[in-house]
Design a protein around this motif. Sequence first.
Motif, PDB file in Angstrom:
ATOM      1  N   LYS A  34       0.831  -1.204   0.000  1.00 47.63           N
ATOM      2  CA  LYS A  34       0.000   0.000   0.000  1.00 47.63           C
ATOM      3  C   LYS A  34       0.869   1.259   0.000  1.00 47.63           C
ATOM      4  O   LYS A  34       0.585   2.218  -0.720  1.00 47.63           O
ATOM      5  N   GLU A  35       1.936   1.249   0.795  1.00 47.80           N
ATOM      6  CA  GLU A  35       2.855   2.391   0.826  1.00 47.80           C
ATOM      7  C   GLU A  35       3.533   2.583  -0.522  1.00 47.80           C
ATOM      8  O   GLU A  35       3.731   3.712  -0.975  1.00 47.80           O
ATOM      9  N   HIS A  36       3.898   1.489  -1.182  1.00 45.21           N
ATOM     10  CA  HIS A  36       4.526   1.579  -2.499  1.00 45.21           C
ATOM     11  C   HIS A  36       3.566   2.206  -3.510  1.00 45.21           C
ATOM     12  O   HIS A  36       3.962   3.084  -4.282  1.00 45.21           O
ATOM     13  N   ILE A  37       2.332   1.775  -3.498  1.00 45.16           N
ATOM     14  CA  ILE A  37       1.322   2.342  -4.405  1.00 45.16           C
ATOM     15  C   ILE A  37       1.196   3.841  -4.188  1.00 45.16           C
ATOM     16  O   ILE A  37       1.164   4.615  -5.151  1.00 45.16           O
ATOM     17  N   THR A  54      -5.580  -8.511 -10.838  1.00 39.60           N
ATOM     18  CA  THR A  54      -6.700  -7.702 -11.318  1.00 39.60           C
ATOM     19  C   THR A  54      -6.875  -6.459 -10.451  1.00 39.60           C
ATOM     20  O   THR A  54      -6.414  -6.409  -9.303  1.00 39.60           O
ATOM     21  N   GLN A  55      -7.581  -5.473 -10.985  1.00 38.86           N
ATOM     22  CA  GLN A  55      -7.861  -4.259 -10.222  1.00 38.86           C
ATOM     23  C   GLN A  55      -8.695  -4.557  -8.981  1.00 38.86           C
ATOM     24  O   GLN A  55      -8.407  -4.003  -7.907  1.00 38.86           O
ATOM     25  N   PRO A  56      -9.706  -5.438  -9.042  1.00 37.36           N
ATOM     26  CA  PRO A  56     -10.431  -5.764  -7.802  1.00 37.36           C
ATOM     27  C   PRO A  56      -9.525  -6.366  -6.723  1.00 37.36           C
ATOM     28  O   PRO A  56      -9.744  -6.158  -5.532  1.00 37.36           O
ATOM     29  N   ARG A  57      -8.487  -7.076  -7.156  1.00 37.41           N
ATOM     30  CA  ARG A  57      -7.532  -7.647  -6.193  1.00 37.41           C
ATOM     31  C   ARG A  57      -6.770  -6.529  -5.489  1.00 37.41           C
ATOM     32  O   ARG A  57      -6.539  -6.581  -4.277  1.00 37.41           O
ATOM     33  N   VAL A  58      -6.380  -5.497  -6.222  1.00 39.04           N
ATOM     34  CA  VAL A  58      -5.703  -4.341  -5.620  1.00 39.04           C
ATOM     35  C   VAL A  58      -6.675  -3.612  -4.692  1.00 39.04           C
ATOM     36  O   VAL A  58      -6.294  -3.147  -3.616  1.00 39.04           O
ATOM     37  N   SER A  59      -7.924  -3.527  -5.085  1.00 41.19           N
ATOM     38  CA  SER A  59      -8.936  -2.914  -4.222  1.00 41.19           C
ATOM     39  C   SER A  59      -9.026  -3.666  -2.893  1.00 41.19           C
ATOM     40  O   SER A  59      -9.094  -3.041  -1.825  1.00 41.19           O
ATOM     41  N   ASP A  60      -9.014  -4.998  -2.944  1.00 45.00           N
ATOM     42  CA  ASP A  60      -9.024  -5.799  -1.721  1.00 45.00           C
ATOM     43  C   ASP A  60      -7.801  -5.487  -0.851  1.00 45.00           C
ATOM     44  O   ASP A  60      -7.902  -5.373   0.368  1.00 45.00           O
ATOM     45  N   LEU A  61      -6.651  -5.330  -1.493  1.00 44.07           N
ATOM     46  CA  LEU A  61      -5.424  -4.977  -0.789  1.00 44.07           C
ATOM     47  C   LEU A  61      -5.575  -3.619  -0.109  1.00 44.07           C
ATOM     48  O   LEU A  61      -5.275  -3.475   1.082  1.00 44.07           O
ATOM     49  N   MET A  62      -6.056  -2.636  -0.842  1.00 45.27           N
ATOM     50  CA  MET A  62      -6.185  -1.282  -0.315  1.00 45.27           C
ATOM     51  C   MET A  62      -7.204  -1.206   0.823  1.00 45.27           C
ATOM     52  O   MET A  62      -7.078  -0.371   1.708  1.00 45.27           O
ATOM     53  N   ARG A  63      -8.183  -2.078   0.798  1.00 41.04           N
ATOM     54  CA  ARG A  63      -9.199  -2.108   1.854  1.00 41.04           C
ATOM     55  C   ARG A  63      -8.779  -2.965   3.041  1.00 41.04           C
ATOM     56  O   ARG A  63      -9.509  -3.097   4.009  1.00 41.04           O
ATOM     57  N   GLY A  64      -7.580  -3.552   2.956  1.00 43.33           N
ATOM     58  CA  GLY A  64      -7.047  -4.314   4.075  1.00 43.33           C
ATOM     59  C   GLY A  64      -7.694  -5.670   4.296  1.00 43.33           C
ATOM     60  O   GLY A  64      -7.696  -6.187   5.406  1.00 43.33           O
TER      61      GLY A  64
END
Length: 93
Positions: A34-37, A54-64
């Motif tokens: 998340k810090e890298h993004i 996928t973008q939804p996977r990154v969304s899951d990451l960003m939402r913790g």
Amino acid sequence: MSNERFSSVWDAIEDTPAEAENMKLRSVLMMALKEHIARVDLSQSQAAQLFGVTQPRVSDLMRGKITLFSLDALVNMAAAAGLHVEMRVLETA
């Protein structure tokens, strides 16, 4: 109410020490990604392309949503982003 103290929230909420250690490692990797993004100022779709997900996977990451990620997946994403992952193993007292 118990006055028991824990060194980590994961130690308090996970059922076993092994599960707590796994969650600690996953949380560190997720925060680093998340810090890298944020540091590189990537959109979620740019981060997805960089990480090979996928973008939804990154969304899951960003939402913790930590339970959706294995250590393996997070290490792969970090490596794809050009991050170096190191691990230390220490004996507990």
